[in-house]
Design a protein around this motif. Structure first.
Motif, mmCIF file in Angstrom:
data_model
loop_
_atom_site.group_PDB
_atom_site.id
_atom_site.type_symbol
_atom_site.label_atom_id
_atom_site.label_comp_id
_atom_site.label_asym_id
_atom_site.label_seq_id
_atom_site.Cartn_x
_atom_site.Cartn_y
_atom_site.Cartn_z
ATOM 1 N N LEU A 20 -19.835 -14.187 19.173
ATOM 2 C CA LEU A 20 -18.928 -13.798 18.107
ATOM 3 C C LEU A 20 -18.848 -12.289 18.005
ATOM 4 C CD1 LEU A 20 -20.085 -16.425 15.505
ATOM 5 C CD2 LEU A 20 -17.812 -16.294 16.488
ATOM 6 N N ALA A 21 -17.901 -11.836 17.221
ATOM 7 C CA ALA A 21 -17.719 -10.400 17.070
ATOM 8 C C ALA A 21 -19.013 -9.746 16.647
ATOM 9 C CB ALA A 21 -16.629 -10.121 16.033
ATOM 10 N N ASN A 102 -14.408 -12.200 21.805
ATOM 11 C CA ASN A 102 -14.519 -11.619 20.470
ATOM 12 C C ASN A 102 -14.158 -10.146 20.531
ATOM 13 O OD1 ASN A 102 -17.052 -9.884 20.732
ATOM 14 N ND2 ASN A 102 -17.793 -11.848 21.492
ATOM 15 N N ASP A 286 -19.073 -9.068 11.637
ATOM 16 C CA ASP A 286 -17.972 -9.992 11.413
ATOM 17 C C ASP A 286 -18.147 -10.694 10.069
ATOM 18 O OD1 ASP A 286 -15.584 -10.948 12.527
ATOM 19 O OD2 ASP A 286 -16.518 -12.846 13.044
#
Length: 402
Positions: A20-21, A102, A286
C-alpha cells in the motif's frame, strides 16, 4: 509489556494489499493467509533489540557520499570489490519489480525511469527490460526465471515482493554470474552484489514515537493506525513505537485499518467517543487525511500526529497547523540501483549493504518541502529526490507512469 491490539473489520482481505501507499516493505516472512493473519501476527515476536539499537545508532550517523545526492550516500558501509565485473559498453538491465500498485512505488518508478534516461544518454545502460509482478510471489519468481532463461541480461535488479519466497529465485539469478542488485525489500541470502535500502522500520518507529512522547504527557492516549499485520518493516515500526510508548507510560492502542479511509474515520470517531485522543501514530501515511478529518467532524482539538512525507498529509498538516512529523522511508532509493550498476561495471566499490539516509520532514522544513513540491499531486512524496532529472517536474506532476 501488555499489548493491546484491535483488528478492525478492514483487515479482512487486507493481506492482498502488501504494498500500500507508503508501505515500502522489507518482509522477512511470507504474509499469512487472511484466516490465519491475526493468530500468526500474535505469535511472532517482532521486536529485535540488536536491530533496534543498530538502526537507532544509524539515525545519528552522518552519511558518506556526495553532498546533495542522498541517493548515492551510505551509512556505515562495508565496501565490496566489483573489479571482476568491470567492462566497457552499454549494459542491459533486467528488472523484476514487485509492483507499481501504490503511489509510493509509482513515484519511485517514475524516478527510476528518468534516471535511466540519463544513463542511456551517457552510454552506461542500453535498456532496462522490466516485468511487473503485480504483488504476486509466483509471478515474480516466474519473471526472474524468465530473465535467467532469456539469457540477455547483463545485470539484474530485483525489488522482492516478499523475502522468503523470493530468496531461491534471487539465488538462481546470482548463479548466472551476472551482478544482482536487490533494493527496498531484502532476501535471505547475501549473494547479491549490493542490497539497497533506507535505514529501516525501527528507525521509523523511533523517530515517530519519540516525537509523540516529546509532545505529550504521561497517561495521554495515542491511537496507532496500522495497515496490516505480518510485514516486518511495518511490524518493526510498531514494535519500536510500542516499546517507547510503554517506557514513557503513554496509553497507546493500535488498530489495523487496511488503509481504508472509512475505517480510519470510524476508529477515530469511536475512540473520541470514549474520551480524549491526544496523539495519532501511523505506520504509513496513507489515510492520514481521513484521520484528521475525524477530529474535525467531532469538533475537537487536533492531535499531535505522525504521518509520512506524502503530500496529502503534509498539506493537511500545514493547513490545520497541527503539531506534526512527516516520517520518511526514502523514496529516492529507486535511483540507486541503476547508479549502482553503473559503478559496478566501472569496477568501482559499492556498499555490500547500501544503507541510505532516512530523515523525517519536521516543522522546521515543512514549508521548504511544500514549496519545492508545489504543483505535485497529493500522492507524490516530498523527499523523492529527483529534482535534477530531465523530466522534472512535469512527469511527476502528470504521473506519467512508463
Amino acid at each position: 509489556m501488555m499489548r493491546r491490539m484491535h483488528v478492525a473489520s478492514a483487515m479482512v482481505g487486507a493481506l492482498a494489499l502488501l504494498t500500500l501507499a507508503g508501505c515500502t516493505t522489507d518482509p522477512s516472512v511470507t504474509a499469512p493467509s487472511d484466516d490465519a493473519a491475526a493468530t500468526e501476527e500474535a505469535e511472532v515476536e517482532w521486536f529485535d533489540q540488536a536491530l533496534f539499537d543498530k538502526q537507532d545508532e544509524e539515525r545519528g550517523v552522518v552519511p558518506e557520499g556526495p553532498d546533495g545526492q542522498p541517493y548515492l550516500q551510505y551509512i556505515n558501509a562495508e565496501m565490496v570489490d566489483t573489479s571482476e565485473f568491470a567492462s566497457e559498453g552499454a549494459k542491459k538491465g533486467c528488472f523484476a519489480n514487485a509492483s507499481i500498485s501504490n503511489p509510493w512505488r509509482q513515484t519511485g518508478w517514475i524516478t527510476m525511469n528518468e534516471q535511466l534516461k540519463v544513463l542511456q544518454e551517457s552510454g552506461a545502460i542500453s535498456e532496462l527490460e522490466t516485468r511487473d509482478a503485480q504483488d504476486s510471489d509466483d509471478t515474480q519468481i516466474a519473471d526472474i526465471d524468465y530473465f535467467i532463461n532469456e539469457g540477455n541480461c547483463d545485470f539484474f535488479v530485483i525489488s522482492p515482493n516478499s523475502t522468503a519466497a523470493m530468496t531461491p529465485a534471487v539465488e538462481r539469478a546470482c548463479d548466472t554470474g551476472k551482478p544482482v542488485i536487490v533494493f527496498d525489500r531484502g532476501v535471505q541470502t547475501d549473494c547479491p552484489v549490493t542490497f539497497i535500502h533506507p535505514i529501516g522500520g525501527f528507525a521509523w518507529g523511533i523517530d515517530s514515537a519519540n516525537f509523540l512522547i516529546d509532545n505529550l504527557e504521561e497517561g495521554d492516549k495515542v491511537v496507532a493506525l496500522r495497515i496490516l499485520p505480518g510485514v516486518d518493516v511495518l511490524e518493526q515500526r510498531w514494535a519500536a513505537a510500542e516499546k517507547l510508548f510503554g517506557e514513557a507510560k503513554i496509553d497507546a492502542v493500535d488498530y489495523f485499518t487496511g488503509a481504508d479511509p472509512v475505517e480510519i474515520k470510524k476508529i477515530i470517531s469511536d475512540e473520541l467517543a470514549k474520551g480524549d485522543v491526544k496523539g495519532i501514530w501511523m505506520d504509513a501515511g496513507d489515510g492520514a487525511v481521513a484521520a484528521i478529518e475525524a477530529f474535525e467532524d467531532a469538533g475537537v482539538d487536533y492531535p499531535v500526529m505522525t504521518g509520512e512525507d506524502e503530500l496529502s498529509f503534509l498539506r493537511k498538516w500545514k493547513d490545520t497547523g497541527l503539531t506534526g512529523l512527516g516520517t520518511v522511508y526514502s523514496n529516492f532509493q529507486w535511483r540507486t540501483p541503476l547508479l549502482a550498476a553503473q559503478k559496478i561495471f566501472a569496477g568501482e566499490e559499492v556498499p555490500k549493504e547500501w544503507v541510505l539516509p532516512q530523515s523525517p520532514v519536521t516543522s522546521d522544513d515543512l514549508d521548504e518541502y511544500l514549496a519545492a513540491n508545489e504543483g505535485m499531486p497529493d500522492g507524490h512524496y516530498a523527499k523523492f529526490g529527483g529534482e535534477d532529472l530531465p523530466g522534472y517536474p512535469t512527469v511527476w506532476q502528470e504521473r506519467q507512469i512508463p
